[in-house]
Design an enzyme around this catalytic site. Structure first.
Site, PDB file in Angstrom:
ATOM      1  N   LYS A   1      79.638  -3.026  32.677  1.00 58.83           N
ATOM      2  CA  LYS A   1      81.080  -2.839  32.567  1.00 58.83           C
ATOM      3  C   LYS A   1      81.697  -2.526  33.917  1.00 58.83           C
ATOM      4  CE  LYS A   1      80.724   1.964  30.701  1.00 58.83           C
ATOM      5  NZ  LYS A   1      79.713   2.448  31.565  1.00 58.83           N
TER       6      LYS A   1
ATOM      7  N   LYS B   1      71.492  -6.286  34.039  1.00 57.43           N
ATOM      8  CA  LYS B   1      72.211  -6.043  32.792  1.00 57.43           C
ATOM      9  C   LYS B   1      73.697  -6.406  32.944  1.00 57.43           C
ATOM     10  CE  LYS B   1      74.041  -1.360  32.728  1.00 57.43           C
ATOM     11  NZ  LYS B   1      74.076  -0.035  32.155  1.00 57.43           N
TER      12      LYS B   1
ATOM     13  N   LYS C   1      73.204   5.034  44.560  1.00 52.57           N
ATOM     14  CA  LYS C   1      74.660   5.046  44.790  1.00 52.57           C
ATOM     15  C   LYS C   1      75.118   6.121  45.771  1.00 52.57           C
ATOM     16  CE  LYS C   1      76.172   4.773  40.200  1.00 52.57           C
ATOM     17  NZ  LYS C   1      77.294   4.960  39.287  1.00 52.57           N
TER      18      LYS C   1
HETATM   19  N1  TRP Z   1      75.733   8.700  31.847  1.00 53.37           N
HETATM   20  C1  TRP Z   1      75.939   7.815  30.735  1.00 53.37           C
HETATM   21  C2  TRP Z   1      76.149   6.404  31.243  1.00 53.37           C
HETATM   22  O1  TRP Z   1      76.551   6.218  32.373  1.00 53.37           O
HETATM   23  C3  TRP Z   1      77.112   8.243  29.896  1.00 53.37           C
HETATM   24  C4  TRP Z   1      76.890   9.613  29.387  1.00 53.37           C
HETATM   25  C5  TRP Z   1      77.493  10.741  29.835  1.00 53.37           C
HETATM   26  C6  TRP Z   1      75.993   9.989  28.365  1.00 53.37           C
HETATM   27  N2  TRP Z   1      77.039  11.825  29.164  1.00 53.37           N
HETATM   28  C7  TRP Z   1      76.117  11.404  28.260  1.00 53.37           C
HETATM   29  C8  TRP Z   1      75.106   9.307  27.538  1.00 53.37           C
HETATM   30  C9  TRP Z   1      75.350  12.122  27.351  1.00 53.37           C
HETATM   31  C10 TRP Z   1      74.350  10.048  26.632  1.00 53.37           C
HETATM   32  C11 TRP Z   1      74.461  11.430  26.547  1.00 53.37           C
HETATM   33  O2  TRP Z   1      75.913   5.466  30.516  1.00 53.37           O
END
Ligand code: TRP
Length: 345
Positions: free
Chosen positions: A215, A212, A132
């Protein structure tokens, strides 16, 4: 911030000794789009099911939604929506700590300290950044994002971090950075395990079953079932799901991903094996009908609770305030230890 040595020793006890009751689990979801059936089956529903046995920290990762170009009004709306869906799905503020990431400033503060621990080299190797980012107008926060995610995790000392497979590399980085920090500055963080089995079930896009269900797909993407889609919309989307030209219904994720995805959905919802289920259906029309029924029925109570919460924004705000207050308390000692370790006075 000063601590008596006793406090610090207590904090350094292995997590197993401190939370005798329930092991800690933590996860976040970035409000970068309306949550999908995949978010529900793969993440939220599991968090809810785990509540009696695990002490959960679940947050709306709003800061993570500003790493790419974003619209402030949409971010605000999606943050509320996602928080409502957390509670509507059954997360319970009596059992779990549910909050909005940016309400707990310790996340940003610790993230900075971890940016001073992580190396440009390892951050550059993150697949998500390579995919990205890397352009002149890529936001700097997309590059440092794994440090914020590491802070999210380390502040609460979870035993495991259930995430989708695309986040495994970020959890690995968190482990590397925490280990390095502990080595350089003394034992400060509990290094979490990578719970690979965490979110095994993954729902695929109905029109592109090798990817997948995301969202972040454009609103109205026909292959993405949203948790708040009406029964009619769900019916239309599933009816148009890609299948194949075989005659009989069979579970074979490699060569028949579309049909297998529908079977997988019914299987997780009804707690049966997809192989076994396949024999129930005489035709793809039958299969789709059953899938529609299962999904509509699954989401109906969640949507009902969502509608109730949407009537009472004050209640939502008070739930989230209480969650943030608990999170601040839980995160405080770890942040204080980290500040002290690197030499902040
Ligand atoms: N980065 C994760 C996602 O995009 C979301 C997320 C942010 C996360 N901080 C986290 C997941 C800490 C687990 C633990 O899906």
């Amino acid at each position: 911030m000063a601590h008596s040595p006793l406090d610090i020793d207590e904090m350094r006890e292995p997590i197993e000794h401190r939370s005798v009751r329930r092991p800690r689990v933590l996860s976040g979801i970035a409000p970068s789009g309306s949550l999908t059936l995949g978010n529900y089956l793969g993440a939220l529903r599991r968090f809810v099911d785990g509540q009696p046995s695990h002490q959960g920290f679940f947050f709306v990762a709003d800061l993570h939604a500003t790493t790419i170009e974003h619209d402030p009004a949409r971010l605000r709306a999606l943050t509320w929506e996602t928080a409502r869906l957390f509670f509507a799905a059954g997360l319970d503020s009596e059992q779990s700590t549910v909050f909005v990431q940016s309400h707990v400033p310790a996340h940003v503060e610790l993230a900075y300290l971890l940016e001073s621990t992580a190396y440009v080299g390892e951050l550059s190797r993150m697949i998500q950044f390579k995919e990205k980012g890397g352009r002149p107008r890529t936001r700097a926060s997309l590059f440092t994002y794994p440090c914020l995610m590491a802070a999210d995790i380390l502040l609460y000392e979870p035993r495991s971090v259930p995430v989708g497979g695309d986040q495994d590399q970020h959890v690995e980085l968190c482990r590397d950075v925490a280990t390095r920090f502990n080595r350089q500055y003394g034992e400060t963080f509990v290094v979490p395990s990578l719970d690979k089995a965490g979110l095994a079930s993954r729902v695929a896009d109905l029109l592109d079953p090798r990817s997948k269900m995301s969202k972040s797909a454009p609103a109205g993407a026909p292959g993405v079932v949203r948790m708040l889609d009406t029964p009619d919309v769900i019916r239309r989307k599933i009816n148009r799901a890609v299948t194949d030209s075989h005659a009989e219904v069979r579970y074979d994720p490699v060569s028949r991903p579309g049909v297998s995805n529908l079977l997988d959905v019914i299987a997780v919802v009804s707690d049966r094996s997809p192989d076994d289920l396949a024999t129930d259906f005489a035709s793809y029309a039958d299969l789709k009908r059953s899938c529609i029924d299962h999904v509509v029925e699954l989401l109906a109570p969640v949507q009902r609770r969502y509608a109730e919460l949407a009537q009472d924004q004050g209640h939502l705000i008070s739930l989230l305030d209480a969650g943030a207050t608990q999170a601040v308390v839980a995160a405080g000692p770890v942040l204080a230890r980290a500040r002290d370790a690197v030499g902040l006075v």
